[in-house]
Motif scaffolding. Structure first.
Motif, PDB file in Angstrom:
ATOM      1  N   SER A  68      30.098  47.339  52.445  1.00 49.34           N
ATOM      2  CA  SER A  68      29.347  46.074  52.518  1.00 49.34           C
ATOM      3  C   SER A  68      30.190  44.858  52.150  1.00 49.34           C
ATOM      4  N   LEU A  69      31.418  45.078  51.680  1.00 53.99           N
ATOM      5  CA  LEU A  69      32.224  43.969  51.170  1.00 53.99           C
ATOM      6  C   LEU A  69      32.621  42.978  52.264  1.00 53.99           C
ATOM      7  N   LEU A  70      33.031  43.458  53.429  1.00 52.36           N
ATOM      8  CA  LEU A  70      33.526  42.540  54.457  1.00 52.36           C
ATOM      9  C   LEU A  70      32.436  41.563  54.898  1.00 52.36           C
ATOM     10  N   GLN A  71      31.232  42.050  55.073  1.00 52.02           N
ATOM     11  CA  GLN A  71      30.138  41.178  55.496  1.00 52.02           C
ATOM     12  C   GLN A  71      29.879  40.092  54.445  1.00 52.02           C
ATOM     13  N   GLU A  72      29.908  40.458  53.179  1.00 52.51           N
ATOM     14  CA  GLU A  72      29.731  39.473  52.107  1.00 52.51           C
ATOM     15  C   GLU A  72      30.866  38.456  52.115  1.00 52.51           C
ATOM     16  N   LEU A  73      32.067  38.944  52.297  1.00 43.96           N
ATOM     17  CA  LEU A  73      33.252  38.088  52.294  1.00 43.96           C
ATOM     18  C   LEU A  73      33.175  37.059  53.407  1.00 43.96           C
ATOM     19  N   HIS A  74      32.832  37.499  54.602  1.00 39.86           N
ATOM     20  CA  HIS A  74      32.779  36.588  55.741  1.00 39.86           C
ATOM     21  C   HIS A  74      31.580  35.640  55.672  1.00 39.86           C
ATOM     22  N   ARG A  75      30.543  36.036  54.979  1.00 39.30           N
ATOM     23  CA  ARG A  75      29.380  35.169  54.835  1.00 39.30           C
ATOM     24  C   ARG A  75      29.626  34.056  53.813  1.00 39.30           C
ATOM     25  N   GLU A  76      30.370  34.352  52.758  1.00 43.90           N
ATOM     26  CA  GLU A  76      30.508  33.419  51.643  1.00 43.90           C
ATOM     27  C   GLU A  76      31.808  32.623  51.641  1.00 43.90           C
ATOM     28  N   PHE A  77      32.794  33.032  52.452  1.00 43.14           N
ATOM     29  CA  PHE A  77      34.107  32.388  52.383  1.00 43.14           C
ATOM     30  C   PHE A  77      34.580  31.941  53.764  1.00 43.14           C
TER      31      PHE A  77
ATOM     32  N   LEU B  47      39.985  33.942  42.578  1.00 48.61           N
ATOM     33  CA  LEU B  47      39.479  35.249  42.198  1.00 48.61           C
ATOM     34  C   LEU B  47      38.132  35.146  41.477  1.00 48.61           C
ATOM     35  N   SER B  48      37.943  34.072  40.749  1.00 52.61           N
ATOM     36  CA  SER B  48      36.671  33.932  40.021  1.00 52.61           C
ATOM     37  C   SER B  48      35.492  33.834  40.990  1.00 52.61           C
ATOM     38  N   ARG B  49      35.705  33.164  42.128  1.00 57.09           N
ATOM     39  CA  ARG B  49      34.647  33.088  43.142  1.00 57.09           C
ATOM     40  C   ARG B  49      34.486  34.424  43.853  1.00 57.09           C
ATOM     41  N   LEU B  50      35.621  35.046  44.186  1.00 53.02           N
ATOM     42  CA  LEU B  50      35.541  36.349  44.842  1.00 53.02           C
ATOM     43  C   LEU B  50      34.809  37.367  43.968  1.00 53.02           C
ATOM     44  N   ALA B  51      35.035  37.275  42.662  1.00 49.58           N
ATOM     45  CA  ALA B  51      34.432  38.237  41.738  1.00 49.58           C
ATOM     46  C   ALA B  51      32.910  38.163  41.720  1.00 49.58           C
ATOM     47  N   GLU B  52      32.345  37.085  42.273  1.00 49.36           N
ATOM     48  CA  GLU B  52      30.889  36.954  42.342  1.00 49.36           C
ATOM     49  C   GLU B  52      30.264  37.792  43.453  1.00 49.36           C
ATOM     50  N   LEU B  53      31.081  38.280  44.376  1.00 46.73           N
ATOM     51  CA  LEU B  53      30.541  39.105  45.456  1.00 46.73           C
ATOM     52  C   LEU B  53      30.040  40.431  44.884  1.00 46.73           C
ATOM     53  N   PRO B  54      28.818  40.817  45.202  1.00 45.08           N
ATOM     54  CA  PRO B  54      28.242  42.035  44.609  1.00 45.08           C
ATOM     55  C   PRO B  54      29.054  43.301  44.863  1.00 45.08           C
ATOM     56  N   SER B  55      29.714  43.374  46.025  1.00 48.96           N
ATOM     57  CA  SER B  55      30.413  44.604  46.384  1.00 48.96           C
ATOM     58  C   SER B  55      31.875  44.630  45.959  1.00 48.96           C
ATOM     59  N   LEU B  56      32.370  43.537  45.379  1.00 47.36           N
ATOM     60  CA  LEU B  56      33.782  43.512  44.980  1.00 47.36           C
ATOM     61  C   LEU B  56      34.009  44.453  43.797  1.00 47.36           C
ATOM     62  N   PRO B  57      35.147  45.138  43.745  1.00 50.83           N
ATOM     63  CA  PRO B  57      35.406  46.025  42.597  1.00 50.83           C
ATOM     64  C   PRO B  57      35.384  45.258  41.276  1.00 50.83           C
ATOM     65  N   ASP B  58      34.850  45.870  40.249  1.00 48.49           N
ATOM     66  CA  ASP B  58      34.839  45.258  38.920  1.00 48.49           C
ATOM     67  C   ASP B  58      36.250  45.023  38.394  1.00 48.49           C
ATOM     68  N   SER B  59      37.215  45.753  38.942  1.00 49.64           N
ATOM     69  CA  SER B  59      38.595  45.623  38.487  1.00 49.64           C
ATOM     70  C   SER B  59      39.167  44.232  38.747  1.00 49.64           C
ATOM     71  N   VAL B  60      38.606  43.509  39.718  1.00 46.02           N
ATOM     72  CA  VAL B  60      39.088  42.146  39.977  1.00 46.02           C
ATOM     73  C   VAL B  60      38.766  41.246  38.793  1.00 46.02           C
ATOM     74  N   ALA B  61      37.512  41.243  38.360  1.00 45.59           N
ATOM     75  CA  ALA B  61      37.124  40.436  37.201  1.00 45.59           C
ATOM     76  C   ALA B  61      37.842  40.913  35.943  1.00 45.59           C
ATOM     77  N   ALA B  62      38.055  42.225  35.834  1.00 45.22           N
ATOM     78  CA  ALA B  62      38.715  42.775  34.650  1.00 45.22           C
ATOM     79  C   ALA B  62      40.154  42.296  34.524  1.00 45.22           C
ATOM     80  N   ASN B  63      40.767  41.926  35.660  1.00 46.78           N
ATOM     81  CA  ASN B  63      42.164  41.490  35.645  1.00 46.78           C
ATOM     82  C   ASN B  63      42.329  39.996  35.914  1.00 46.78           C
ATOM     83  N   LEU B  64      41.246  39.255  35.793  1.00 44.46           N
ATOM     84  CA  LEU B  64      41.311  37.817  36.055  1.00 44.46           C
ATOM     85  C   LEU B  64      42.304  37.122  35.121  1.00 44.46           C
ATOM     86  N   ASP B  65      42.309  37.485  33.845  1.00 46.43           N
ATOM     87  CA  ASP B  65      43.256  36.877  32.897  1.00 46.43           C
ATOM     88  C   ASP B  65      44.699  37.205  33.277  1.00 46.43           C
TER      89      ASP B  65
END
Length: 300
Positions: A92-101, A131-149
């Motif tokens: 489901s990630l690609l559809q979210e990505l193309h809808r929001e970005f 990355l902070s905006r991408l991390a808001e996508l429901p289907s994005l891996p949690d590892s993105v937010a975990a490595n934001l710093d």
């Protein structure tokens, strides 16, 4: 020239290129992919990839990019039976990505043995995403937010230029455009790899950094860690790079087919928990605008 003739010609080039890499091309795998995307291939950039290392053994990858921005390449793959439908967030990630970005163009990867593998979504070069905006996508891996710093420390967090989604491996590639020059210096590469717990870089990786333009990271849904970091350089002649080219890759460089006047390659070294491996992307059908889209000029 008919569409079937054009596809047959492209298939023949893929088959020849696979043979150069020591891989037998499966027509039953490749032809359905060519026909599924046939309407978009006339203007596509076509590239082939050879790589060393265990994870890359036994297959030969092809890449079509600069596909229309309004195309959903994953939906095409699903509707043509090229990949199984899944309830996993990777589906489901690609559809979210193309809808929001803002997506400027798309692409796909497939193996001549393994079939459909990845989608690529390119953002406009004057509108890199955070990355902070991408991390808001429901289907994005949690590892993105975990490595934001982690990404923020190296001034990469607001420079996302390209997102790759790997469906069989359920992983994510994040490319960072116009990365700071410090990132590619020996101390920068060393610090990033240590920080990501990927070990010490080889001398070859450090030398490649001197001519590199690109850095990208691989993350997944299964782990909070950054799984791999890759440094990439673009060149018309990989043998002039300040690194020793692997024999398998050198053979391909010398013999790879191409259809445009300019020859271009991207040579990359990936750092992973199992060590480093090398990758070469050879452009069969090149377009000069690729350099602008990949923001190559920022570091070359």
């Amino acid at each position: 020239m008919s569409e079937n003739t054009e596809l047959a010609g492209l298939y023949a080039v893929i088959e020849e290129s696979s043979r150069l890499a020591g891989v037998t091309c499966s027509r039953d795998t490749v032809w359905p992919i060519l026909t599924a995307y046939a309407d978009t291939l006339a203007q596509a950039v076509v590239a082939f990839r050879v790589a060393t290392g265990e994870r890359n053994a036994g297959d030969f990858d092809c890449r079509f990019t600069m596909l229309p921005k309004d195309l959903d390449p994953y939906a095409v793959a699903l509707s043509n039976g090229l990949t199984p439908k899944t309830a996993h967030p990777v589906g489901s990630l690609l559809q979210e990505l193309h809808r929001e970005f803002p997506v400027q163009s798309s692409g796909i990867d497939f193996g001549v043995v393994g079939g459909f593998k990845k989608t690529w979504s390119f953002f406009p070069t004057d509108d890199l995403q955070s990355l902070s905006r991408l991390a808001e996508l429901p289907s994005l891996p949690d590892s993105v937010a975990a490595n934001l710093d982690f990404f923020t420390r190296y001034a990469l967090a607001d420079r996302v230029s390209l997102v790759g989604i790997d469906y069989p491996n359920r992983s994510l590639n994040l490319y960072f455009g116009a990365a700071p020059a410090d990132v590619f210096r020996p101390e920068g590469i060393t610090s990033i790899l240590r920080d990501a717990q990927l070990g010490e870089p080889s001398e070859r990786l450090l030398r490649l950094g001197a001519q590199a333009f690109g850095i990208y990271a691989t993350l997944s849904w299964e782990s909070a860690k950054v799984e791999r970091i890759t440094i990439a350089a673009m060149t018309p002649d990989p043998t002039t790079l300040p690194v020793r080219i692997e024999p398998k890759i050198e053979h391909f460089v010398k013999n790879a087919p191409y259809s445009t006047d300019d020859r271009q390659f991207v040579y990359a070294i990936t750092s992973s928990p199992k060590g480093e491996y090398h990758k070469l992307q050879s452009y069969y059908r090149w377009q000069p605008r690729v350099e602008n889209i990949l923001l190559v000029s920022d570091h070359q």
